[in-house]
Design an enzyme around this catalytic site. Structure first.
Site, PDB file in Angstrom:
ATOM      1  N   PHE A 239       0.854  -1.182   0.000  1.00 28.18           N
ATOM      2  CA  PHE A 239       0.000   0.000   0.000  1.00 28.18           C
ATOM      3  C   PHE A 239       0.898   1.242   0.000  1.00 28.18           C
ATOM      4  CE2 PHE A 239      -1.878  -3.219   3.017  1.00 28.18           C
ATOM      5  CZ  PHE A 239      -2.574  -3.897   2.037  1.00 28.18           C
ATOM      6  N   ASP A 241       2.354   4.393   0.509  1.00 28.61           N
ATOM      7  CA  ASP A 241       2.050   5.560   1.332  1.00 28.61           C
ATOM      8  C   ASP A 241       3.326   6.346   1.609  1.00 28.61           C
ATOM      9  OD1 ASP A 241       3.382   3.924   3.102  1.00 28.61           O
ATOM     10  OD2 ASP A 241       1.852   3.983   4.660  1.00 28.61           O
ATOM     11  N   ASP A 320       3.878  -5.495   3.635  1.00 24.96           N
ATOM     12  CA  ASP A 320       3.599  -4.075   3.869  1.00 24.96           C
ATOM     13  C   ASP A 320       3.240  -3.818   5.326  1.00 24.96           C
ATOM     14  OD1 ASP A 320       1.336  -1.976   4.282  1.00 24.96           O
ATOM     15  OD2 ASP A 320       2.317  -1.304   2.447  1.00 24.96           O
TER      16      ASP A 320
END
Length: 348
Positions: A239, A241, A320
């Site tokens: 993910f 970010d 992750d």
């Protein structure tokens, strides 16, 4: 998604063309060993969604699914402006970032506010949302108005297409993570797509984490476990970010140019959809894919004597979450090494 590269393809394309960020395959293999060690000692199990203490107990599966949609709709941009820490205390424990968001909604739920109702989400005015999410220090959460818009949009979509129940969207995806991902990105605030060097690329951070959270949360529910077996869970990437890239750089799996490093260390704002920002996110995806592939090789090469049938499988999404949790547990060392990139965005 037409000619849009999916997140895995986007990570590969960006990493092959990146100017400011490079992926170090040797360091990725070192991280893979750390991840596999956490599988062996069972510490990886602690990162599952249902292990999160900041989720109300006693929710039905339907309420839990709505809760996940609410939290993941608002799961973006927690880094504070100077002097405006975003922190929320719940049950005598102070939380920051995403966990502060969870804590704030737990407090609202405990106070009798029906936050798992899509009708409530749809009708909640920004002022009420502000009151619920206000930090201990009295500051509003960043991008409050954008969060209110996103919450209303998600709720209205669920009400219009799925009778107000997020689990109905899950049911219609026939046990496919890819199908659920495609259903989620019909909601505009989840459509994390942009252009990089002439290619339409996608990161889909929040949409993918929503699919992952739903799968993790419902996988042990006897009524709905079959809905989320998701044989295609491997299509999801990490993910992308601002925290996971930070810890990937700390481990040496990502290498930053001198120019990018200098901008990060002076805490300069990195513009959304700028070349540097997209390279940080894209190369992070590629690095975690290499860590995942290294995990698969190492299962046999160095851990071949173990009964892997009795141990959990590790996908990029699990790597992750392991990296994110590592950063939280070693925040001072990681922050001293390299600051996270500061980009204001509703997408992460």
């Amino acid at each position: 998604m037409d000619l849009t590269l999916n997140p895995m393809e986007s990570g590969d394309f960006i990493s092959r063309n990146s100017k400011h960020v490079k992926v170090n395959a040797e360091k990725c293999e070192e991280v893979a060993k750390k991840v596999l060690d956490s599988v062996i000692d069972d510490s990886l199990d602690k990162i599952d969604y249902c292990a999160n203490p900041l989720c109300p107990q006693g929710l039905t599966a339907e309420q839990l699914c709505n809760w996940i949609y609410l939290l993941d709709t608002l799961n973006f941009s927690f880094w504070p402006n100077d002097g405006e820490l975003y922190d929320v205390t719940y049950k005598d424990k102070k939380e920051t970032g995403y966990l502060a968001l969870c804590a704030a909604f737990c407090k609202a739920h405990d106070a009798g506010i029906d936050v798992t109702s899509t009708e409530w989400m749809s009708n909640c005015p920004p002022s009420t949302l502000d009151e619920i999410l206000k930090s201990d220090s009295g500051h509003s959460i960043p991008l409050l108005e954008s969060r209110a818009i996103a919450m209303h949009e998600t709720a209205d979509h669920l009400i219009k297409k799925y009778d107000g129940e997020a689990i109905e969207m899950v049911k219609k995806c026939n046990g496919s993570a890819q199908a659920l991902l495609r259903a989620v990105i019909y909601i505009e605030s989840f459509r994390d797509i942009c252009f990089y060097k002439g290619k339409k690329v996608s990161f889909l951070k929040r949409a993918q984490i929503l699919v992952s959270d739903v799968q993790s949360a419902l996988s042990n529910n006897p009524q709905y476990a079959d809905l989320v077996k998701f044989e295609d869970l491997g299509v999801l990437t990490m993910f992308a970010d601002y925290r996971v890239p930070q810890v990937l750089n700390y481990f040496g799996a990502l290498e930053y140019s001198e120019e990018l490093t200098a901008r990060l260390k002076t805490k300069e704002i990195i513009s959304h959809h700028s070349e540097m920002e997209m390279e940080i996110r894209g190369c992070s995806i590629q690095a975690v894919q290499l860590i995942y592939l290294a995990c698969e090789r190492l299962r046999e090469a160095e851990y071949g004597g173990l009964d892997w049938e009795c141990l959990r499988f590790v996908y990029p999404i699990h790597i992750d979450i392991w990296l994110w949790q590592y950063r939280r547990e070693h925040s001072e060392a990681v922050e001293t090494h390299i600051p996270y990139h500061r980009t204001r965005s509703i997408f992460y």
